[in-house]
Design a protein around this motif. Structure first.
Motif, PDB file in Angstrom:
ATOM      1  N   SER B 130       0.826  -1.208   0.000  1.00 32.85           N
ATOM      2  CA  SER B 130       0.000   0.000   0.000  1.00 32.85           C
ATOM      3  C   SER B 130       0.860   1.258   0.000  1.00 32.85           C
ATOM      4  O   SER B 130       1.741   1.420   0.832  1.00 32.85           O
ATOM      5  CB  SER B 130      -0.904  -0.003   1.241  1.00 32.85           C
ATOM      6  OG  SER B 130      -1.649   1.193   1.298  1.00 32.85           O
ATOM      7  N   ASP B 134      -2.315   6.094  -3.643  1.00 30.08           N
ATOM      8  CA  ASP B 134      -2.183   4.931  -4.509  1.00 30.08           C
ATOM      9  C   ASP B 134      -3.175   4.983  -5.672  1.00 30.08           C
ATOM     10  O   ASP B 134      -4.380   4.864  -5.488  1.00 30.08           O
ATOM     11  CB  ASP B 134      -2.397   3.663  -3.675  1.00 30.08           C
ATOM     12  CG  ASP B 134      -1.787   2.457  -4.342  1.00 30.08           C
ATOM     13  OD1 ASP B 134      -1.678   2.456  -5.580  1.00 30.08           O
ATOM     14  OD2 ASP B 134      -1.412   1.526  -3.621  1.00 30.08           O
ATOM     15  N   VAL B 137      -5.475   1.718  -5.928  1.00 24.27           N
ATOM     16  CA  VAL B 137      -6.682   1.630  -5.108  1.00 24.27           C
ATOM     17  C   VAL B 137      -7.790   2.477  -5.713  1.00 24.27           C
ATOM     18  O   VAL B 137      -8.932   2.022  -5.844  1.00 24.27           O
ATOM     19  CB  VAL B 137      -6.393   2.074  -3.662  1.00 24.27           C
ATOM     20  CG1 VAL B 137      -7.681   2.187  -2.867  1.00 24.27           C
ATOM     21  CG2 VAL B 137      -5.434   1.099  -2.990  1.00 24.27           C
ATOM     22  N   HIS B 138      -7.456   3.679  -6.093  1.00 21.81           N
ATOM     23  CA  HIS B 138      -8.469   4.549  -6.686  1.00 21.81           C
ATOM     24  C   HIS B 138      -9.043   3.939  -7.953  1.00 21.81           C
ATOM     25  O   HIS B 138     -10.248   3.930  -8.170  1.00 21.81           O
ATOM     26  CB  HIS B 138      -7.863   5.930  -7.004  1.00 21.81           C
ATOM     27  CG  HIS B 138      -7.689   6.775  -5.785  1.00 21.81           C
ATOM     28  ND1 HIS B 138      -6.465   7.217  -5.365  1.00 21.81           N
ATOM     29  CD2 HIS B 138      -8.578   7.216  -4.869  1.00 21.81           C
ATOM     30  CE1 HIS B 138      -6.612   7.913  -4.259  1.00 21.81           C
ATOM     31  NE2 HIS B 138      -7.884   7.933  -3.923  1.00 21.81           N
ATOM     32  N   LEU B 141     -11.262   0.855  -7.173  1.00 23.08           N
ATOM     33  CA  LEU B 141     -12.490   1.314  -6.523  1.00 23.08           C
ATOM     34  C   LEU B 141     -13.438   1.877  -7.586  1.00 23.08           C
ATOM     35  O   LEU B 141     -14.627   1.554  -7.640  1.00 23.08           O
ATOM     36  CB  LEU B 141     -12.116   2.412  -5.521  1.00 23.08           C
ATOM     37  CG  LEU B 141     -12.529   2.280  -4.043  1.00 23.08           C
ATOM     38  CD1 LEU B 141     -12.584   0.843  -3.591  1.00 23.08           C
ATOM     39  CD2 LEU B 141     -11.593   3.093  -3.173  1.00 23.08           C
ATOM     40  N   LEU B 149      -6.673  -5.243  -0.256  1.00 18.80           N
ATOM     41  CA  LEU B 149      -5.392  -4.559  -0.102  1.00 18.80           C
ATOM     42  C   LEU B 149      -4.638  -5.132   1.089  1.00 18.80           C
ATOM     43  O   LEU B 149      -5.219  -5.378   2.139  1.00 18.80           O
ATOM     44  CB  LEU B 149      -5.642  -3.063   0.104  1.00 18.80           C
ATOM     45  CG  LEU B 149      -4.419  -2.186   0.376  1.00 18.80           C
ATOM     46  CD1 LEU B 149      -3.537  -2.095  -0.858  1.00 18.80           C
ATOM     47  CD2 LEU B 149      -4.844  -0.796   0.829  1.00 18.80           C
ATOM     48  N   PRO B 153      -5.236   1.300   3.651  1.00 19.13           N
ATOM     49  CA  PRO B 153      -5.475   2.143   2.487  1.00 19.13           C
ATOM     50  C   PRO B 153      -5.314   3.614   2.855  1.00 19.13           C
ATOM     51  O   PRO B 153      -5.865   4.062   3.852  1.00 19.13           O
ATOM     52  CB  PRO B 153      -6.921   1.832   2.116  1.00 19.13           C
ATOM     53  CG  PRO B 153      -7.541   1.299   3.362  1.00 19.13           C
ATOM     54  CD  PRO B 153      -6.456   0.668   4.156  1.00 19.13           C
ATOM     55  N   VAL B 161     -12.731   0.164   1.480  1.00 19.32           N
ATOM     56  CA  VAL B 161     -11.915  -0.887   0.888  1.00 19.32           C
ATOM     57  C   VAL B 161     -11.719  -2.071   1.820  1.00 19.32           C
ATOM     58  O   VAL B 161     -11.605  -1.933   3.029  1.00 19.32           O
ATOM     59  CB  VAL B 161     -10.555  -0.338   0.341  1.00 19.32           C
ATOM     60  CG1 VAL B 161     -10.401   1.141   0.581  1.00 19.32           C
ATOM     61  CG2 VAL B 161      -9.383  -1.108   0.844  1.00 19.32           C
ATOM     62  N   TYR B 163      -9.524  -4.711   3.355  1.00 22.52           N
ATOM     63  CA  TYR B 163      -8.078  -4.825   3.536  1.00 22.52           C
ATOM     64  C   TYR B 163      -7.670  -5.654   4.737  1.00 22.52           C
ATOM     65  O   TYR B 163      -8.444  -5.854   5.669  1.00 22.52           O
ATOM     66  CB  TYR B 163      -7.410  -3.448   3.584  1.00 22.52           C
ATOM     67  CG  TYR B 163      -7.735  -2.604   4.797  1.00 22.52           C
ATOM     68  CD1 TYR B 163      -8.702  -1.607   4.731  1.00 22.52           C
ATOM     69  CD2 TYR B 163      -7.031  -2.766   5.988  1.00 22.52           C
ATOM     70  CE1 TYR B 163      -8.982  -0.817   5.822  1.00 22.52           C
ATOM     71  CE2 TYR B 163      -7.305  -1.967   7.094  1.00 22.52           C
ATOM     72  CZ  TYR B 163      -8.280  -0.997   7.012  1.00 22.52           C
ATOM     73  OH  TYR B 163      -8.549  -0.218   8.089  1.00 22.52           O
TER      74      TYR B 163
END
Lengths: 341, 341
Positions: B130, B134, B137-138, B141, B149, B153, B161, B163
């Motif tokens: 992570s 990031d 991640v965006h 999503l 993750l 996050p 998220v 994780y």
DNA sequence: TTGTATGCGTTATCAT
DNA sequence: ATGATAACGCATACAA
């Protein structure tokens, strides 16, 4: 649902086959329509479905990577990440993907490989290790499935298989000869699982070197471990516990590391009381105290060569198997000294 | 060509759909025909084509594993092999495969992930690291693509998220507190790339602990490296070169290892002259001399939990994101001692 | 419970 | 140079 080739076709007012041709950069397509199609692709943000492609073309564009069973060789061994990095670098250039298989036992590994092949999940395989009487090699040979072996094949006719290897008989001999030149006469050898071909080759080279110097091969100077973590310590202790213990030890870097600690506990000093030569030259051997003399085997290079060989094989499956031997090199550091009794 | 479902169907004198049902263990099939079909399957040595299955079912049964760019985090870090072993163990139970992606740069990593998603090459993704801000991640999503993750996050709403993480603010604090209890007042912290969330969290915990003890946070006691091999050595040397250098150092195991050697070169002794606390508790910290006190973060468990969470998510995509915090533990060894000026 | 027919998203083979 | 259309091998909705 997501946008398909049909959407692109209707958007560009052409047939799907035309779109497909543009995707494949077919020469017989007018610059005009190619442009229109590309625009449609961009506008719709189209991306070909990999699965559908694979089914139609009968190609997965994926390479299966086979790790040894984690029960035996610890994943902690930096060999694998590094060799995979080499493979990946090369695979990436031709847009091939990597499918990873990791299992607990040798049996499970075999089953996973079988599945990969039978279900046509990958186009080819790289075996990241080589064992004596390897069922995997026999199976893949028998299935006529494209593969490259990392290591020397222990089969009746090695020339039948594509492989990348170091000359490990020589690495074994080199380590030993270097120590005998330093006047060592009692040299211990500690290696992992005895059914690994690399261990066998290195042992062979070790024995060759001893014979050449008219030194006896003592079985109690030899030890094989299965579990790297605990086993290697045991192996070292047992080798050092014999009458007239070795004045030098040869082993893999990861093991040397543990040995270094035990040596200290025993109140011995490296290299004054005990010389050490390692195989593989992982980063760790440079960082150890003292830095350890190690034989570099170019792991990254092993990976890139394996992938290159595999591509060659895929391009022309009728061609006869090729082999690559990656050179090694003795990296001298501060773990060895001349022996004076 | 190879044997298909049609061959099985004609062999067993049923329709292909029946064979398909037998394969899927459909309940509404007579024991009679099921038996006949299974026999045909065995006789013909039939194995369903994975690609065709994927296309029809719209499921690849494959999980994409995303490694950090090798430019930054060395592949030599045992974290990844170990966490992959955990993931693999769990994935294996449900017959999921692992697709591995490894690239040189952050940009390439992003492109590879994008391809995996757009081409529908995998059903879901596990990000093995992570970073701050990031893009991955965006992107995931935004695409509403299933993923887990590994790590905390760094987005505006973490609860969005799925994780798995350790509480790294606490690991950072724990390491620091342990040293302050041993009366250390000058504690150095050496971590890798500063845009890694784990580094940030540990730094935060470190500062918290210092504040709590009314100790100053000195920037010259803090160092971040990008290249683990060379950078960490530089970092250590620079941290030790300040006026009133630290009496204790906190760093990752891999780094501690290099430090141990430098310490020896400097003629210092661990723990008498310098105490050491490590993060992650790799095998290496146990084998080092002296064995290093380290905070175990249960890497294997991180992997299994990540995979479990991903399965949960795939089973019910409407459910709200879940998070798992894997506990850590300080493993005391011989690298720390009470400070007496 | 079983069979028929259609779809999954491409590529490839024929035409034109 | 482009368009229809048939594979590719399986799953599944609908019929029976």
């Amino acid at each position: 649902m997501s946008v398909t080739i049909k959407d692109v076709a209707s958007e560009a007012k052409v047939a799907t086959s035309t779109v497909s041709r543009v995707l494949a950069n077919s020469p017989k397509i007018s610059a005009e329509t190619a442009k229109r199609v590309r625009k449609a692709i961009a506008d719709l943000n189209y991306h070909p479905n990999h699965t559908a492609r694979s089914l139609a073309s009968q190609l997965t564009k994926t390479i299966g990577l086979v790790m040894p069973s984690s029960a035996h060789v610890s994943f902690q061994n930096p060999f694998f990440p590094e060799v995979i990095r080499g493979i990946s670098t090369e695979a990436h250039k031709k847009n091939y993907g990597l499918y990873l298989t990791t299992s607990q036992t040798d049996e499970e590994v075999f089953e996973e490989v079988q599945r990969m092949v039978q279900e046509k999940r990958v186009d080819a395989i790289i075996l990241l290790f080589s064992l004596e009487n390897d069922r995997l090699v026999h199976y893949l040979l028998e299935q006529d499935f494209p593969f490259v072996l990392l290591g020397r094949p222990a089969v009746t006719n090695p020339k039948d298989v594509w492989y990348v290897n170091n000359d490990n008989v020589r690495t074994g001999r080199l380590a030993t000869e270097y120590l005998t030149l330093l006047k060592h006469e009692r040299i211990g050898l500690i290696l992992n699982r005895s059914d690994a071909v690399v261990s066998q080759d290195r042992t062979y080279g070790y024995k060759e070197a001893l014979a050449q110097m008219n030194l006896p091969v003592r079985d109690d100077y030899l030890a094989y471990y299965t579990d790297q973590h605990t086993g290697s310590q045991d192996a070292f202790i047992s080798v050092m516990s014999v009458p007239e213990p070795p004045t030098a030890i040869i082993a893999e870097d990861m093991v040397i590391f543990g040995i270094l600690r035990t040596v200290q506990e025993l109140g011995l000093r490296v290299p004054d009381d005990l010389s050490l030569v390692a195989f593989n030259n992982y980063m760790i051997s440079e960082l150890a105290s003292p830095p350890v003399t190690s034989i570099d085997i170019q792991i990254f290079e092993l990976g890139t060569q394996a992938m290159k060989l595999l591509f060659k094989q895929l391009e022309d499956s009728t061609s006869s198997p090729e082999q690559v031997i990656v050179p090694h090199q003795l990296i001298r550091r501060q773990s060895c000294s001349r022996w004076q009794k």
